[in-house]
Design an enzyme around this catalytic site. Structure first.
Site, PDB file in Angstrom:
ATOM      1  N   GLY A  29       0.780  -1.232   0.000  1.00  0.00           N
ATOM      2  CA  GLY A  29       0.000   0.000   0.000  1.00  0.00           C
ATOM      3  C   GLY A  29       0.808   1.276   0.000  1.00  0.00           C
ATOM      4  O   GLY A  29       0.236   2.363   0.108  1.00  0.00           O
TER       5      GLY A  29
ATOM      6  N   CYS B 206     -16.896   2.767 -26.482  1.00  0.00           N
ATOM      7  CA  CYS B 206     -18.235   3.350 -26.413  1.00  0.00           C
ATOM      8  C   CYS B 206     -18.733   3.425 -24.977  1.00  0.00           C
ATOM      9  O   CYS B 206     -19.679   2.731 -24.582  1.00  0.00           O
ATOM     10  CB  CYS B 206     -19.185   2.554 -27.294  1.00  0.00           C
ATOM     11  SG  CYS B 206     -18.642   2.615 -29.005  1.00  0.00           S
ATOM     12  N   GLU B 207     -18.064   4.221 -24.176  1.00  0.00           N
ATOM     13  CA  GLU B 207     -18.429   4.487 -22.784  1.00  0.00           C
ATOM     14  C   GLU B 207     -17.918   5.894 -22.492  1.00  0.00           C
ATOM     15  O   GLU B 207     -16.768   6.207 -22.819  1.00  0.00           O
ATOM     16  CB  GLU B 207     -17.688   3.551 -21.802  1.00  0.00           C
ATOM     17  CG  GLU B 207     -17.930   2.072 -21.984  1.00  0.00           C
ATOM     18  CD  GLU B 207     -19.237   1.577 -21.383  1.00  0.00           C
ATOM     19  OE1 GLU B 207     -19.863   2.323 -20.595  1.00  0.00           O
ATOM     20  OE2 GLU B 207     -19.625   0.455 -21.724  1.00  0.00           O
TER      21      GLU B 207
ATOM     22  N   ARG C 169      -7.579   2.296 -14.881  1.00  0.00           N
ATOM     23  CA  ARG C 169      -7.541   3.060 -13.629  1.00  0.00           C
ATOM     24  C   ARG C 169      -8.324   4.379 -13.685  1.00  0.00           C
ATOM     25  O   ARG C 169      -9.062   4.677 -12.751  1.00  0.00           O
ATOM     26  CB  ARG C 169      -6.094   3.300 -13.188  1.00  0.00           C
ATOM     27  CG  ARG C 169      -5.348   1.993 -12.891  1.00  0.00           C
ATOM     28  CD  ARG C 169      -3.962   2.231 -12.298  1.00  0.00           C
ATOM     29  NE  ARG C 169      -4.050   2.842 -10.987  1.00  0.00           N
ATOM     30  CZ  ARG C 169      -3.833   4.112 -10.725  1.00  0.00           C
ATOM     31  NH1 ARG C 169      -3.467   4.952 -11.670  1.00  0.00           N
ATOM     32  NH2 ARG C 169      -3.966   4.560  -9.512  1.00  0.00           N
TER      33      ARG C 169
ATOM     34  N   GLU D  16       4.409  -6.398   1.568  1.00  0.00           N
ATOM     35  CA  GLU D  16       3.862  -6.878   0.285  1.00  0.00           C
ATOM     36  C   GLU D  16       3.583  -5.723  -0.669  1.00  0.00           C
ATOM     37  O   GLU D  16       2.430  -5.501  -1.043  1.00  0.00           O
ATOM     38  CB  GLU D  16       2.516  -7.585   0.518  1.00  0.00           C
ATOM     39  CG  GLU D  16       2.479  -8.673   1.541  1.00  0.00           C
ATOM     40  CD  GLU D  16       1.039  -9.033   1.953  1.00  0.00           C
ATOM     41  OE1 GLU D  16       0.101  -8.245   1.710  1.00  0.00           O
ATOM     42  OE2 GLU D  16       0.870 -10.111   2.508  1.00  0.00           O
TER      43      GLU D  16
HETATM   44  C1  LIG Z   1      -3.050  -5.427  -3.504  1.00  0.00           C
HETATM   45  C2  LIG Z   1      -2.397  -5.960  -2.308  1.00  0.00           C
HETATM   46  C3  LIG Z   1      -1.092  -5.592  -1.985  1.00  0.00           C
HETATM   47  C4  LIG Z   1      -0.308  -4.586  -2.785  1.00  0.00           C
HETATM   48  O1  LIG Z   1      -0.789  -3.274  -2.679  1.00  0.00           O
HETATM   49  P1  LIG Z   1       0.044  -2.059  -3.328  1.00  0.00           P
HETATM   50  O2  LIG Z   1      -0.784  -0.878  -3.046  1.00  0.00           O
HETATM   51  O3  LIG Z   1       0.156  -2.343  -4.776  1.00  0.00           O
HETATM   52  O4  LIG Z   1       1.361  -2.019  -2.658  1.00  0.00           O
HETATM   53  C5  LIG Z   1      -0.503  -6.176  -0.887  1.00  0.00           C
HETATM   54  N1  LIG Z   1      -1.174  -7.077  -0.125  1.00  0.00           N
HETATM   55  C6  LIG Z   1      -2.433  -7.451  -0.396  1.00  0.00           C
HETATM   56  C7  LIG Z   1      -3.107  -8.440   0.473  1.00  0.00           C
HETATM   57  C8  LIG Z   1      -3.083  -6.913  -1.493  1.00  0.00           C
HETATM   58  O5  LIG Z   1      -4.343  -7.278  -1.765  1.00  0.00           O
END
Ligand SMILES: *Cc1c(COP(=O)(O)O)cnc(C)c1O
Length: 433
Positions: free
Chosen positions: A248, A353-354, A321, A282
């Site tokens: 995140g 077409c949106e 996005r 992650e």
């Molecule tokens: C999507 C996700 C991430 C990665 O999020 P980023 O914002 O791309 O760093 C990490 N852990 C889990 C469980 C996720 O669903």
């Protein structure tokens, strides 16, 4: 005008013969060879982003599991695998991609709220590092399948810490009304239920509160809450050895200030650094987002009564996005404008077409003409992985550049080829041949 290039990292982008070049390769040269639209990735920038984070986190012993869903191309994954990356996967398909890209099963963590029996069995057979379970129901399912396979599953429980990530509502995951994780106050149930799960070992806790988080405060709150939960769980006799802190980490798409790797490392150190847990993160976006762009060609410049539209050949099916999250991507012309270039305001739209097929509204850009190439910056994360074929379009290709050379790392999948995936049953007759 320098603002125009602010989101193209200077370590890999340069000007060549009046045009944008990535790692020394002119974008127009690739466009002529591959056609448009296409995703374009820089191997150097990928490694640079990886190393910046790894250098900040390695003194704390934090393992990095790359979130595959940000960009799962085999070449991208193999570059990160060579850097020592682990993977965070959210499906059996991503496990196949992680292994195919050279990430060993021993470095794979499996997250996600809806893992099927088949996916859990696939993960256990492969011998992955850890499954992050998101509910009591899932714990029971993992226990049953591990029993059938005669293995002991190593599981971390994903906790919903009820922390506001202060990001877009569609990418918030750690509030109590989100579907993710087990409510922190419902962990007491574990004390009894775990005893009955003979084929499952609870090794740790996990948390992931959302994506594109731009301040350290939500991380401080979430990690602080995890610290207290680890201590409380240990007091009740659970050996919590691992703590997965999720991803995140936000990045700038326009001129936002995002936390640095060093600032994130400091939050981790201050909140959970002394627990004696094996720590992991992650991240997805922060590793790949600014290592990739979407290259597209202007088809028409259409003068409306209210405004001008630049109609490009990429659509929302290629880069979802903006339509999905109202997200911003800087748009940069590939031919560098003169110092005294005339700027005009455009709505930059695709051919789908949106009405939501709009990449930018009222964007000030050097005057565009049909045939011009532009790049949409910061498109490496959640770009190609979300692409589809809506409006019967070819699947967008991906190209990797490294030190003066380029290679197509996913070819364009034509509609003829897609028709080959389909079948018309015999009983409909043979009008289609
Ligand atoms: C999507 C996700 C991430 C990665 O999020 P980023 O914002 O791309 O760093 C990490 N852990 C889990 C469980 C996720 O669903």
């Amino acid at each position: 005008m320098t603002d125009l290039f602010r989101r193209l990292p200077a370590s890999c982008w340069s000007a060549r013969e009046g045009e944008l070049a990535l790692e020394g390769v002119k974008v127009s040269e690739i466009a002529n060879a591959v056609g448009t639209p296409f995703y374009l990735y820089s191997a150097a920038r990928l490694r640079e982003n990886w190393r910046t984070l790894a250098d900040a986190l390695s003194p704390l012993g934090v393992a990095i599991h790359y979130a595959m869903k940000a960009c799962a191309n085999k070449a991208v994954v193999s570059i990160l695998a060579a850097e020592g990356a682990g993977a965070d996967i959210v499906s059996g398909g991503e496990l196949t991609r992680a292994l195919g890209g050279g990430i060993p099963a021993s470095k794979v963590v499996f997250s996600g709220v809806g893992k099927t029996d088949a996916e859990i069995a696939q993960a256990l057979r492969a011998g992955i590092h850890q499954i992050n379970a998101e509910s009591y129901e899932e714990l029971w399912r993992i226990d049953r399948i591990a029993g059938e396979l005669g293995v002991v599953a190593k599981v971390a429980l994903r906790v919903n810490p009820d922390v506001d990530a202060d990001t877009h509502a569609k990418i918030t995951t750690g509030k109590k009304d989100n579907k993710f994780g087990v409510d922190a106050h419902r962990l007491g149930r574990l004390d009894n239920e775990l005893k009955a799960m003979a084929n499952l070992r609870l090794v740790g806790l996990a948390v992931h509160i959302g994506s594109q988080i731009l301040t350290t405060k939500p991380f401080e709150e979430a990690y602080g809450r995890m610290r207290r939960l680890v201590l409380a769980m240990r007091e009740r006799g659970h050996a919590i050895e691992r703590l997965d802190l999720g991803g995140g980490f936000g990045i700038p798409y326009r001129n936002e200030q995002a936390p640095s790797a060093a600032e994130i490392a400091e939050v981790i150190r201050a909140t959970v650094g002394d627990l004696g847990c094996a720590l992991a993160v992650e991240p997805g976006r922060s590793i790949v987002a600014d290592a990739g762009v979407l290259v597209t060609r202007v088809e028409f410049v259409k003068e409306g009564t209210e405004r001008a539209f630049a109609v490009v050949d990429a659509g929302m099916n290629d880069l979802m996005r903006p339509a999905m999250y109202d997200s911003h991507h800087d748009i940069v012309p590939v031919r560098l404008p003169d110092a005294d270039a005339d700027f005009t305001t455009y709505d930059v739209v695709g051919p789908i077409c949106e009405s939501s097929d709009t990449f930018a509204k009222r964007r000030s850009l050097p005057r565009l003409a049909a045939g011009d190439l532009v790049v949409m910056a910061t498109a490496g994360a959640y770009g190609a992985t979300m692409a589809g074929t809506y409006n019967a379009r070819a699947l967008v290709p991906e190209v990797l550049v490294e030190a003066g050379r380029f290679a197509v790392v996913r070819r364009r999948v034509s509609v003829e080829e897609q028709l080959g995936w389909e079948a018309s049953p015999d009983w409909l007759g043979s009008a289609a041949g």
